[in-house]
Design a protein around this motif. Structure first.
Motif: not given
Length: 113
Positions: A89-113
């Motif tokens: 399983i690819e990592r890291p996976i970040v889930i917030y509410r009903d959305q999720a991203v694979i945080a590669r690159p790290l900037e992907n997190i900004k799309t759901i937070l």
């Protein structure tokens, strides 16, 4: 609450965790190599990611190369392979509410937070 599917041995995963810690938001760490996913749990994560199951696979992992590479597999078979071998399983996976991203690159997190 934010959930991070985390592998502490992975630098990208550690960077992601540090980013989330600095956000000041409440979060839960799920050590996905220790957590035993059910087929349904992993399917739900894949749906939140809005990707095909094969896009979550670490195709350069030895387990994948030796056991699954070049095989024609259904989505269900790919998910089963990840359930049986969480290292795939690819990592890291970040889930917030009903959305999720694979945080590669790290900037992907900004799309759901």
């Amino acid at each position: 609450m934010i959930q991070i599917y985390h592998n502490s041995r992975c630098g990208k995963s550690r960077d992601c965790l540090a980013f989330i810690e600095q956000s000041g938001k409440e979060f839960e760490i799920i050590k996905y190599l220790e957590h035993i996913f059910t087929f349904d749990e992993l399917s739900e994560i894949i749906n939140k990611l809005r990707i095909k199951p094969i896009e979550l696979v670490r195709v350069k992992e030895k387990v994948w190369i030796e056991n699954f590479k070049n095989k024609i597999m259904s989505d269900a078979e790919v998910i089963k392979a990840m359930v049986d071998n969480p290292i795939l399983i690819e990592r890291p996976i970040v889930i917030y509410r009903d959305q999720a991203v694979i945080a590669r690159p790290l900037e992907n997190i900004k799309t759901i937070l």
